[in-house]
Design a protein around this motif. Structure first.
Motif, PDB file in Angstrom:
ATOM      1  N   SER A 131       0.811  -1.221   0.000  1.00 19.65           N
ATOM      2  CA  SER A 131       0.000   0.000   0.000  1.00 19.65           C
ATOM      3  C   SER A 131       0.840   1.264   0.000  1.00 19.65           C
ATOM      4  CB  SER A 131      -0.912   0.009   1.229  1.00 19.65           C
ATOM      5  OG  SER A 131      -0.138  -0.060   2.421  1.00 19.65           O
ATOM      6  N   GLY A 132       2.171   1.127   0.062  1.00 18.91           N
ATOM      7  CA  GLY A 132       3.022   2.306   0.082  1.00 18.91           C
ATOM      8  C   GLY A 132       2.919   3.096   1.369  1.00 18.91           C
ATOM      9  N   LYS A 133       2.988   2.398   2.502  1.00 19.32           N
ATOM     10  CA  LYS A 133       2.934   3.099   3.783  1.00 19.32           C
ATOM     11  C   LYS A 133       4.116   4.049   3.936  1.00 19.32           C
ATOM     12  CE  LYS A 133       0.315  -0.169   6.631  1.00 19.32           C
ATOM     13  NZ  LYS A 133       0.317  -1.003   7.866  1.00 19.32           N
ATOM     14  N   ALA A 134       3.856   5.189   4.537  1.00 21.76           N
ATOM     15  CA  ALA A 134       4.895   6.171   4.811  1.00 21.76           C
ATOM     16  C   ALA A 134       5.507   5.893   6.182  1.00 21.76           C
ATOM     17  CB  ALA A 134       4.316   7.581   4.777  1.00 21.76           C
ATOM     18  N   ALA A 135       6.832   5.849   6.240  1.00 23.92           N
ATOM     19  CA  ALA A 135       7.514   5.542   7.491  1.00 23.92           C
ATOM     20  C   ALA A 135       8.873   6.221   7.498  1.00 23.92           C
ATOM     21  CB  ALA A 135       7.674   4.026   7.666  1.00 23.92           C
ATOM     22  N   VAL A 136       9.520   6.209   8.647  1.00 28.57           N
ATOM     23  CA  VAL A 136      10.902   6.665   8.769  1.00 28.57           C
ATOM     24  C   VAL A 136      11.728   5.476   9.255  1.00 28.57           C
ATOM     25  CG1 VAL A 136      10.569   7.534  11.135  1.00 28.57           C
ATOM     26  CG2 VAL A 136      12.450   8.420   9.718  1.00 28.57           C
ATOM     27  N   TYR A 137      12.893   5.299   8.632  1.00 31.34           N
ATOM     28  CA  TYR A 137      13.758   4.139   8.845  1.00 31.34           C
ATOM     29  C   TYR A 137      15.069   4.653   9.429  1.00 31.34           C
ATOM     30  CZ  TYR A 137      16.551   0.026   7.337  1.00 31.34           C
ATOM     31  OH  TYR A 137      17.374  -1.077   7.267  1.00 31.34           O
ATOM     32  N   TYR A 138      15.416   4.185  10.635  1.00 34.00           N
ATOM     33  CA  TYR A 138      16.570   4.788  11.307  1.00 34.00           C
ATOM     34  C   TYR A 138      17.490   3.735  11.921  1.00 34.00           C
ATOM     35  CZ  TYR A 138      13.743   4.099  15.556  1.00 34.00           C
ATOM     36  OH  TYR A 138      13.001   3.556  16.579  1.00 34.00           O
ATOM     37  N   TYR A 139      18.764   4.092  11.966  1.00 38.82           N
ATOM     38  CA  TYR A 139      19.794   3.268  12.587  1.00 38.82           C
ATOM     39  C   TYR A 139      20.316   3.986  13.826  1.00 38.82           C
ATOM     40  CZ  TYR A 139      20.331  -0.212   8.865  1.00 38.82           C
ATOM     41  OH  TYR A 139      20.126  -1.247   7.990  1.00 38.82           O
ATOM     42  N   SER A 140      20.191   3.314  14.976  1.00 37.66           N
ATOM     43  CA  SER A 140      20.681   3.849  16.246  1.00 37.66           C
ATOM     44  C   SER A 140      21.312   2.703  17.025  1.00 37.66           C
ATOM     45  CB  SER A 140      19.529   4.470  17.045  1.00 37.66           C
ATOM     46  OG  SER A 140      18.649   3.447  17.511  1.00 37.66           O
ATOM     47  N   LEU A 141      21.826   3.001  18.199  1.00 38.55           N
ATOM     48  CA  LEU A 141      22.414   1.963  19.046  1.00 38.55           C
ATOM     49  C   LEU A 141      21.390   0.915  19.454  1.00 38.55           C
ATOM     50  CD1 LEU A 141      24.758   4.040  21.380  1.00 38.55           C
ATOM     51  CD2 LEU A 141      25.447   2.107  19.960  1.00 38.55           C
ATOM     52  N   GLU A 142      20.115   1.270  19.444  1.00 40.25           N
ATOM     53  CA  GLU A 142      19.077   0.345  19.894  1.00 40.25           C
ATOM     54  C   GLU A 142      18.592  -0.616  18.814  1.00 40.25           C
ATOM     55  OE1 GLU A 142      19.520   2.700  23.234  1.00 40.25           O
ATOM     56  OE2 GLU A 142      19.142   3.478  21.238  1.00 40.25           O
ATOM     57  N   ASP A 146      11.968   1.053  12.176  1.00 39.05           N
ATOM     58  CA  ASP A 146      11.131   2.005  11.457  1.00 39.05           C
ATOM     59  C   ASP A 146       9.925   2.401  12.294  1.00 39.05           C
ATOM     60  OD1 ASP A 146       8.593   0.388  10.466  1.00 39.05           O
ATOM     61  OD2 ASP A 146      10.312  -0.920  10.114  1.00 39.05           O
ATOM     62  N   MET A 147       9.405   3.567  11.998  1.00 37.55           N
ATOM     63  CA  MET A 147       8.161   4.066  12.577  1.00 37.55           C
ATOM     64  C   MET A 147       7.232   4.441  11.441  1.00 37.55           C
ATOM     65  SD  MET A 147       9.124   6.630  15.736  1.00 37.55           S
ATOM     66  CE  MET A 147      10.165   7.722  14.739  1.00 37.55           C
ATOM     67  N   VAL A 148       6.033   3.881  11.431  1.00 40.63           N
ATOM     68  CA  VAL A 148       5.033   4.234  10.431  1.00 40.63           C
ATOM     69  C   VAL A 148       4.399   5.575  10.807  1.00 40.63           C
ATOM     70  CG1 VAL A 148       2.837   3.555   9.377  1.00 40.63           C
ATOM     71  CG2 VAL A 148       4.577   1.819   9.871  1.00 40.63           C
ATOM     72  N   LEU A 149       4.235   6.458   9.835  1.00 39.37           N
ATOM     73  CA  LEU A 149       3.578   7.736  10.082  1.00 39.37           C
ATOM     74  C   LEU A 149       2.078   7.516  10.223  1.00 39.37           C
ATOM     75  CD1 LEU A 149       5.404  10.114   7.561  1.00 39.37           C
ATOM     76  CD2 LEU A 149       6.207   9.146   9.724  1.00 39.37           C
ATOM     77  N   GLN A 150       1.468   8.237  11.151  1.00 36.78           N
ATOM     78  CA  GLN A 150       0.044   8.071  11.402  1.00 36.78           C
ATOM     79  C   GLN A 150      -0.653   9.424  11.544  1.00 36.78           C
ATOM     80  OE1 GLN A 150      -0.284   5.464  14.888  1.00 36.78           O
ATOM     81  NE2 GLN A 150      -0.600   3.735  13.501  1.00 36.78           N
ATOM     82  N   LYS A 151      -1.919   9.432  11.163  1.00 35.26           N
ATOM     83  CA  LYS A 151      -2.793  10.585  11.372  1.00 35.26           C
ATOM     84  C   LYS A 151      -4.079  10.074  11.994  1.00 35.26           C
ATOM     85  CE  LYS A 151      -5.289  14.253   8.895  1.00 35.26           C
ATOM     86  NZ  LYS A 151      -4.873  15.354   9.790  1.00 35.26           N
TER      87      LYS A 151
END
Length: 306
Positions: free
Chosen positions: A178-189, A197-202
């Motif tokens: 469905s082409g979900k919008a998210a942010v994909y990040y690299y951290s120590l955790e 990743d975190m999916v954007l929500q409204k």
């Protein structure tokens, strides 16, 4: 007391804008790197280059965007174009990036380049994006990078373990059929081989990237503090979609050294690491009105810019 004049170049608009700051010598000498960065705004609305031509790295440089040390640029000579045929978000031109059928990774899809920004603990990055009406999210697997994100140090990504001394990345993506919008990040955790990743929500519902429509994304990333070589859990990522907060993560640890945000990371391509992520047909994404600043007030999508 005599004053000393410092000139900052605000780049990438239809014409360059010169902002003159007048500061006492003592004040100039006493400013920290973060304070100096706070005065800078980097932007690009793609109005200067000639339409119909690729937007090469040399053209980026003419608009004040210089490459960072890490990362190998890809795609700018062959898969980008300054476009005036499709309505831009503002002005008459925007940047069009090509995603060929059956191709993945930045060597063969989209475009990639890490651009230097003055080192600072916190940055805001805004861009406008529009997907073509028939954009394909993939074949049987669905994921890809979207636009421009933030990074620091050695820009930990690509399945690397993040050690606290090899940097971090945080980039918008699409996922699922469905082409979900998210942010994909690299951290120590980050758990497992790849990032989180975190999916954007409204209003509690997942946001999907629309096709054929301009939308705005702003990312705010704040790097954690460090005490005696230990990362404090006070890093943050927040993403705004069309001016509203759509994802936020606090308590993050990115670094155990003095790395901070020092890159605006253009990273937009299909994949995924296998051909299953390849688009089922040719597609395009347009980008416009990119802005990077340490000051929220510079981001008109979040403030009045008055």
């Amino acid at each position: 007391m005599k004053t000393k004049t410092k000139t900052l170049l605000l780049v990438g608009a239809a014409t360059s804008v010169l902002a003159t700051l007048t500061l006492a010598p003592q004040a100039m000498a006493g400013r920290t790197d973060e304070a100096r960065a706070a005065a800078a705004l980097k932007q690009n609305d793609f109005q200067r280059p000639t339409a119909g031509n690729p937007y090469t790295l040399s053209e980026w440089a003419k608009d004040g965007w210089n490459l960072a040390d890490q990362g190998t640029p890809q795609g700018w000579d062959t898969r980008t174009r300054i476009d005036s045929d499709t309505p831009a978000h503002s002005g008459s031109k925007s940047l069009r990036v090509f995603y060929p059928k059956g191709q993945i990774d930045p060597q063969n899809s989209g475009a990639l380049a890490p651009f230097s920004v003055p080192k600072s603990r916190e940055y805001y990055l805004s861009f406008w994006v529009k997907f073509s009406e028939d954009f394909s999210w993939g074949t049987t697997q669905f994921a890809g990078k979207v636009g421009i994100g933030l990074a620091g140090g050695k820009a930990c990504s690509g399945g690397q373990p993040c050690t606290g001394t090899n940097g971090f990345t945080s980039r918008p993506i699409w996922s699922k059929s469905s082409g979900k919008a998210a942010v994909y990040y690299y951290s120590l955790e980050h758990e497992g081989e790849y990032g989180d990743d975190m999916v954007l929500q409204k209003d509690g519902a997942d946001i999907q990237w629309p096709k054929g429509k301009w939308v705005n994304v702003v990312q705010r990333l704040k790097v954690n503090t460090v005490t005696d070589g230990q990362a404090n859990p006070d890093g943050e990522i927040e993403v705004f979609y069309n001016g509203e907060s759509a994802a936020k993560k606090t308590g993050l640890r990115f670094v155990t050294n003095d790395d901070q945000v020092d890159k605006a990371y253009f990273s937009s391509f299909a994949g995924g690491g296998t051909s299953e992520f390849a688009p089922a047909n040719d597609g395009y994404i347009w980008y416009d009105d990119i802005k990077v600043s340490t000051n929220r007030e510079d981001i008109c999508e979040l403030s009045s810019c008055s």
